[in-house]
Design a protein around this motif. Structure first.
Motif, PDB file in Angstrom:
ATOM      1  N   ARG A 157       9.573 -13.166 -12.704  1.00  0.00           N
ATOM      2  CA  ARG A 157       8.829 -13.470 -13.920  1.00  0.00           C
ATOM      3  C   ARG A 157       7.931 -14.691 -13.724  1.00  0.00           C
ATOM      4  O   ARG A 157       6.780 -14.697 -14.160  1.00  0.00           O
ATOM      5  CB  ARG A 157       9.800 -13.725 -15.079  1.00  0.00           C
ATOM      6  CG  ARG A 157      10.529 -12.487 -15.569  1.00  0.00           C
ATOM      7  CD  ARG A 157      11.623 -12.852 -16.573  1.00  0.00           C
ATOM      8  NE  ARG A 157      11.059 -13.561 -17.724  1.00  0.00           N
ATOM      9  CZ  ARG A 157      10.541 -12.980 -18.790  1.00  0.00           C
ATOM     10  NH1 ARG A 157      10.515 -11.651 -18.851  1.00  0.00           N
ATOM     11  NH2 ARG A 157      10.067 -13.682 -19.783  1.00  0.00           N
ATOM     12  N   SER A 158       8.449 -15.710 -13.063  1.00  0.00           N
ATOM     13  CA  SER A 158       7.675 -16.944 -12.882  1.00  0.00           C
ATOM     14  C   SER A 158       6.481 -16.744 -11.965  1.00  0.00           C
ATOM     15  O   SER A 158       5.555 -17.553 -11.967  1.00  0.00           O
ATOM     16  CB  SER A 158       8.570 -18.048 -12.317  1.00  0.00           C
ATOM     17  OG  SER A 158       8.914 -17.793 -10.962  1.00  0.00           O
ATOM     18  N   SER A 159       6.498 -15.655 -11.180  1.00  0.00           N
ATOM     19  CA  SER A 159       5.418 -15.397 -10.233  1.00  0.00           C
ATOM     20  C   SER A 159       4.439 -14.349 -10.738  1.00  0.00           C
ATOM     21  O   SER A 159       3.556 -13.914 -10.000  1.00  0.00           O
ATOM     22  CB  SER A 159       6.014 -14.932  -8.889  1.00  0.00           C
ATOM     23  OG  SER A 159       6.923 -15.883  -8.385  1.00  0.00           O
ATOM     24  N   GLY A 160       4.579 -13.942 -12.013  1.00  0.00           N
ATOM     25  CA  GLY A 160       3.701 -12.918 -12.561  1.00  0.00           C
ATOM     26  C   GLY A 160       3.173 -13.282 -13.918  1.00  0.00           C
ATOM     27  O   GLY A 160       3.238 -14.443 -14.354  1.00  0.00           O
ATOM     28  N   GLU A 161       2.705 -12.287 -14.611  1.00  0.00           N
ATOM     29  CA  GLU A 161       2.060 -12.507 -15.902  1.00  0.00           C
ATOM     30  C   GLU A 161       3.043 -12.940 -16.984  1.00  0.00           C
ATOM     31  O   GLU A 161       2.641 -13.416 -18.038  1.00  0.00           O
ATOM     32  CB  GLU A 161       1.340 -11.237 -16.343  1.00  0.00           C
ATOM     33  CG  GLU A 161       2.244 -10.022 -16.442  1.00  0.00           C
ATOM     34  CD  GLU A 161       1.474  -8.735 -16.641  1.00  0.00           C
ATOM     35  OE1 GLU A 161       2.078  -7.777 -17.143  1.00  0.00           O
ATOM     36  OE2 GLU A 161       0.280  -8.703 -16.293  1.00  0.00           O
ATOM     37  N   GLU A 162       4.351 -12.777 -16.727  1.00  0.00           N
ATOM     38  CA  GLU A 162       5.354 -13.193 -17.710  1.00  0.00           C
ATOM     39  C   GLU A 162       5.751 -14.655 -17.552  1.00  0.00           C
ATOM     40  O   GLU A 162       6.678 -15.127 -18.200  1.00  0.00           O
ATOM     41  CB  GLU A 162       6.629 -12.348 -17.569  1.00  0.00           C
ATOM     42  CG  GLU A 162       6.387 -10.865 -17.436  1.00  0.00           C
ATOM     43  CD  GLU A 162       6.420 -10.417 -15.983  1.00  0.00           C
ATOM     44  OE1 GLU A 162       6.968  -9.352 -15.705  1.00  0.00           O
ATOM     45  OE2 GLU A 162       5.881 -11.171 -15.128  1.00  0.00           O
ATOM     46  N   SER A 163       5.065 -15.394 -16.679  1.00  0.00           N
ATOM     47  CA  SER A 163       5.505 -16.747 -16.325  1.00  0.00           C
ATOM     48  C   SER A 163       5.620 -17.672 -17.526  1.00  0.00           C
ATOM     49  O   SER A 163       6.436 -18.600 -17.519  1.00  0.00           O
ATOM     50  CB  SER A 163       4.559 -17.355 -15.286  1.00  0.00           C
ATOM     51  OG  SER A 163       3.239 -17.416 -15.784  1.00  0.00           O
ATOM     52  N   SER A 209       0.813  -1.216   0.000  1.00  0.00           N
ATOM     53  CA  SER A 209       0.000   0.000   0.000  1.00  0.00           C
ATOM     54  C   SER A 209       0.843   1.261   0.000  1.00  0.00           C
ATOM     55  O   SER A 209       0.307   2.367  -0.064  1.00  0.00           O
ATOM     56  CB  SER A 209      -0.920   0.008   1.238  1.00  0.00           C
ATOM     57  OG  SER A 209      -0.164   0.179   2.429  1.00  0.00           O
ATOM     58  N   HIS A 210       2.163   1.103   0.074  1.00  0.00           N
ATOM     59  CA  HIS A 210       3.069   2.254   0.085  1.00  0.00           C
ATOM     60  C   HIS A 210       3.970   2.267  -1.150  1.00  0.00           C
ATOM     61  O   HIS A 210       5.115   2.731  -1.096  1.00  0.00           O
ATOM     62  CB  HIS A 210       3.931   2.250   1.353  1.00  0.00           C
ATOM     63  CG  HIS A 210       3.202   2.690   2.576  1.00  0.00           C
ATOM     64  ND1 HIS A 210       2.336   1.860   3.268  1.00  0.00           N
ATOM     65  CD2 HIS A 210       3.178   3.893   3.237  1.00  0.00           C
ATOM     66  CE1 HIS A 210       1.839   2.521   4.297  1.00  0.00           C
ATOM     67  NE2 HIS A 210       2.323   3.740   4.302  1.00  0.00           N
ATOM     68  N   GLY A 211       3.490   1.766  -2.261  1.00  0.00           N
ATOM     69  CA  GLY A 211       4.234   1.883  -3.504  1.00  0.00           C
ATOM     70  C   GLY A 211       5.168   0.740  -3.827  1.00  0.00           C
ATOM     71  O   GLY A 211       5.859   0.778  -4.850  1.00  0.00           O
ATOM     72  N   VAL A 212       5.225  -0.286  -2.968  1.00  0.00           N
ATOM     73  CA  VAL A 212       6.065  -1.459  -3.236  1.00  0.00           C
ATOM     74  C   VAL A 212       5.274  -2.431  -4.104  1.00  0.00           C
ATOM     75  O   VAL A 212       4.123  -2.753  -3.796  1.00  0.00           O
ATOM     76  CB  VAL A 212       6.496  -2.135  -1.917  1.00  0.00           C
ATOM     77  CG1 VAL A 212       7.285  -3.418  -2.200  1.00  0.00           C
ATOM     78  CG2 VAL A 212       7.320  -1.159  -1.071  1.00  0.00           C
ATOM     79  N   VAL A 213       5.892  -2.908  -5.181  1.00  0.00           N
ATOM     80  CA  VAL A 213       5.236  -3.894  -6.042  1.00  0.00           C
ATOM     81  C   VAL A 213       5.491  -5.276  -5.450  1.00  0.00           C
ATOM     82  O   VAL A 213       6.642  -5.670  -5.239  1.00  0.00           O
ATOM     83  CB  VAL A 213       5.767  -3.825  -7.483  1.00  0.00           C
ATOM     84  CG1 VAL A 213       5.002  -4.790  -8.382  1.00  0.00           C
ATOM     85  CG2 VAL A 213       5.672  -2.405  -8.012  1.00  0.00           C
ATOM     86  N   VAL A 214       4.415  -6.007  -5.176  1.00  0.00           N
ATOM     87  CA  VAL A 214       4.518  -7.281  -4.449  1.00  0.00           C
ATOM     88  C   VAL A 214       4.075  -8.444  -5.329  1.00  0.00           C
ATOM     89  O   VAL A 214       3.058  -8.353  -6.038  1.00  0.00           O
ATOM     90  CB  VAL A 214       3.651  -7.243  -3.172  1.00  0.00           C
ATOM     91  CG1 VAL A 214       3.693  -8.598  -2.459  1.00  0.00           C
ATOM     92  CG2 VAL A 214       4.117  -6.128  -2.238  1.00  0.00           C
ATOM     93  N   ARG A 215       4.834  -9.521  -5.284  1.00  0.00           N
ATOM     94  CA  ARG A 215       4.416 -10.793  -5.866  1.00  0.00           C
ATOM     95  C   ARG A 215       4.681 -11.920  -4.878  1.00  0.00           C
ATOM     96  O   ARG A 215       5.527 -11.789  -3.984  1.00  0.00           O
ATOM     97  CB  ARG A 215       5.152 -11.062  -7.186  1.00  0.00           C
ATOM     98  CG  ARG A 215       4.710 -10.161  -8.337  1.00  0.00           C
ATOM     99  CD  ARG A 215       5.380 -10.531  -9.650  1.00  0.00           C
ATOM    100  NE  ARG A 215       4.960  -9.629 -10.708  1.00  0.00           N
ATOM    101  CZ  ARG A 215       5.405  -9.683 -11.958  1.00  0.00           C
ATOM    102  NH1 ARG A 215       6.304 -10.618 -12.302  1.00  0.00           N
ATOM    103  NH2 ARG A 215       4.974  -8.820 -12.872  1.00  0.00           N
ATOM    104  N   LYS A 216       3.948 -13.020  -5.072  1.00  0.00           N
ATOM    105  CA  LYS A 216       4.123 -14.189  -4.217  1.00  0.00           C
ATOM    106  C   LYS A 216       4.543 -15.377  -5.077  1.00  0.00           C
ATOM    107  O   LYS A 216       3.926 -15.645  -6.107  1.00  0.00           O
ATOM    108  CB  LYS A 216       2.837 -14.544  -3.467  1.00  0.00           C
ATOM    109  CG  LYS A 216       2.362 -13.458  -2.508  1.00  0.00           C
ATOM    110  CD  LYS A 216       1.275 -12.621  -3.135  1.00  0.00           C
ATOM    111  CE  LYS A 216       0.773 -11.557  -2.167  1.00  0.00           C
ATOM    112  NZ  LYS A 216      -0.289 -10.732  -2.769  1.00  0.00           N
TER     113      LYS A 216
END
Length: 418
Positions: free
Chosen positions: A203-209, A134-141
């Motif tokens: 990349r593997s944890s996002g839309e580029e996987s 919520s403070h501008g950090v882009v998060v992926r799991k």
């Protein structure tokens, strides 16, 4: 000359000095030669000593301070890949809070901040991750549950020039109540390797996987640097084998090679040690290597946490302790004076010293799953400067007040963890 001008003229003469009686002047001090700024070391050992113990080393910086300095100094990018994030229960006290604030401030001043955490443990500890998001950090799991693994690595890359790798989780306990060891590295080739691991996992944890990965240039590793006046080699590694980005070597074969190359001494500290996989299948790669070392006359010492006082770990440790030339001790950290703290007051460090001249620092416990199904990273340093410093830290633990010899015939009571 007017009456008003007379006093002014007298004042000016006094300031300028009479031409027949020159004013006395103090010679200007000679300029101080500029002192050379000491170059930052290419690699620096970092620790976390548990509060209220004697495990602190004044000449070794603490992780909380190092993390804060790295994040506050970031100018362009911060990439963090951690198992999970867990702040103090009140969300304000403790040494992790300033680190989280520094990450938020970095994002606010325009630094690109990316955070990658394990999916399974995010579900357990979502609060701090969501706060950063919520403070501008882009998060992926990163979700390795389908393969019965976890994203267990703990490292960060700053501005593609500065990296931190170590046993510390991004957890308030890891910065205050747990013994940890890590390293800060300012070696471009090494930093580039960890950046490559991050990019693949991101990349593997996002839309580029499912997209084709970008073509990778060869990594110039191991990197050669000067440490303590001598040349040293630094090799970054990762696990598991089937998730390695191009050019980054698998950690397990490098560990086995160092153990098999030991000639005199082999000192290892890890949280846990097991000779079976989590599914019960035998896994003795490291155990066999330690036995080979002892058989050829190497003095082998193993320091494990008291969390290993469980049958799953004790079976292998008991058998290993019966091998001539192998000594095993538990390291037991006393509880805090403030009372019991869940998942804390433990020795969580993971490192190895071989012959006093080479070392390993990693994020893997010595169990098969950490090398074969879960994401971990490590560093191998061939050079006396780091090995000797880690060796002194090991001696303080193995020969210190918190060490307890493993008795293979004793029935142990598992410690309370949660």
């Amino acid at each position: 000359m007017s009456r008003l001008a007379l006093p002014l003229a007298a004042s000016l003469l006094a300031l300028a000095g009479c031409p027949h009686e020159p004013a006395t002047q103090t010679p200007a001090p000679a300029p101080t030669p500029a002192q050379p700024v000491a170059a930052a070391p290419p690699i620096e050992i970092v620790e976390t000593p548990p509060a209220e113990t004697t495990l602190d080393h004044p000449d070794v910086p603490n992780a909380a301070d190092v993390w804060l300095a790295m994040i506050q100094g970031a100018k362009r990018s911060i990439d963090i890949e951690h198992f999970y994030i867990s702040n103090a229960p009140d969300g304000k006290s403790g040494k992790l809070e300033p680190v989280l604030v520094a990450i938020e401030e970095a994002a606010r001043r325009g630094v690109r901040v990316r955070l990658l955490v394990d999916m399974k443990f995010y579900l357990r500890y979502p609060e701090s991750v969501d706060r950063l998001g919520s403070h501008g950090v882009v998060v992926r799991k990163m979700d390795l549950r389908p393969r019965d693994g976890v994203q267990h690595a703990k490292y960060m890359v700053i501005d593609d020039s500065d990296a931190y790798v170590g046993s510390q989780n991004m957890d308030f306990r890891s910065l205050e109540h747990i013994q940890e060891i890590g390293a800060r590295v300012r070696v471009p080739e090494v930093v580039a390797a960890f950046a490559r691991v991050f990019e693949q996992d991101w990349r593997s944890s996002g839309e580029e996987s499912h997209a084709e990965p970008p073509k990778a240039t060869p990594l110039k590793i191991p990197a050669r640097v000067t440490l303590g006046g001598e040349e040293a080699r630094i090799l970054p590694t990762a696990s598991p084998k089937d998730l390695l980005p191009a050019g980054v070597p698998w950690e397990l074969p490098e560990l086995l090679a160092r153990i098999d190359g030991a000639e005199r001494t082999l000192d290892v500290q890890v949280l846990t040690y097991r000779t079976k996989m989590r599914n019960g299948a035998p896994w003795t790669d490291l155990d066999d290597a330690l036995r080979r070392a002892a058989k050829r006359g190497v003095r082998v010492r193993l320091l494990v946490s008291d969390w290993s006082k469980r049958e799953a770990s004790l079976d292998g440790l008991r058998e290993l302790s019966r091998v001539p030339g192998i000594s095993i001790k538990f390291i037991v950290i006393p509880q805090s004076s403030s009372g019991f703290i869940p998942f804390a007051r433990v020795a969580h460090a993971k490192y190895m010293v071989v012959d006093g001249k080479s070392a390993w620092i990693g994020t893997s416990n010595w169990e098969g799953d950490y090398f074969t199904v879960s994401r971990n990273v490590g560093l191998f340093i061939d050079g006396k400067a780091v090995a000797e410093r880690l060796g002194r830290i090991f001696e303080d633990g193995f020969g210190g007040a918190y060490a307890e010899v493993l008795d293979p015939n004793r029935k142990y009571e598992p410690p309370r963890i949660e």
